[in-house]
Design an enzyme around this catalytic site. Sequence first.
Site, mmCIF file in Angstrom:
data_model
loop_
_atom_site.group_PDB
_atom_site.id
_atom_site.type_symbol
_atom_site.label_atom_id
_atom_site.label_comp_id
_atom_site.label_asym_id
_atom_site.label_seq_id
_atom_site.Cartn_x
_atom_site.Cartn_y
_atom_site.Cartn_z
ATOM 1 N N THR A 138 -52.270 55.070 90.373
ATOM 2 C CA THR A 138 -51.929 55.721 89.441
ATOM 3 C C THR A 138 -51.250 57.010 89.418
ATOM 4 O O THR A 138 -51.692 57.835 90.297
ATOM 5 C CB THR A 138 -52.227 55.198 87.892
ATOM 6 N N ASP A 139 -50.351 57.258 88.591
ATOM 7 C CA ASP A 139 -49.955 58.730 88.289
ATOM 8 C C ASP A 139 -51.024 59.085 87.239
ATOM 9 O O ASP A 139 -51.835 58.638 86.678
ATOM 10 C CB ASP A 139 -48.500 58.855 87.842
ATOM 11 N N ALA A 140 -50.803 60.228 86.770
ATOM 12 C CA ALA A 140 -51.531 61.127 85.571
ATOM 13 C C ALA A 140 -51.572 60.229 84.314
ATOM 14 O O ALA A 140 -52.526 60.406 83.647
ATOM 15 C CB ALA A 140 -51.083 62.505 85.694
#
Length: 134
Positions: A14-16
């Site tokens: 995932t991203d942040a």
Amino acid sequence: MTFKYSLRVYFEDTDAGGIVYYGNYLKFMERARSEWFLQQSIGMKTLMNEHQLVFVVSRTELNYLRSAKLEDVLEVSVELTELKRVSAVFKQVVTRHGEVVCEGKTKVGCVNTQSLRPAAIPPDVFKQLNQLMA
């Protein structure tokens, strides 16, 4: 014949914001295709060692419909839709609880591991794959 492979979304996917990074869907599909090949007793290791051949991705086409998130459980389907002497096309769909998240097509080509040039799929493997066509 449709094959299904399940996986969980981890933090590294995932991203942040906890949303699956778009490029990771390609990884998910690759894992599912690899498992599909293994289930058919056509492991890449065997193909490499016995025939000096490997399947490599030559084209992908993806359509992103919804976002998958951290800790979601996804199911990736694999369906062989086209088979030629040196290539195959797979339809793949990523779902979450039956809802389509991402769908696409992947074309793989058979190449010689030494020359990296296109090579015919071995007759016995071709016959087996042909029987699995959707």
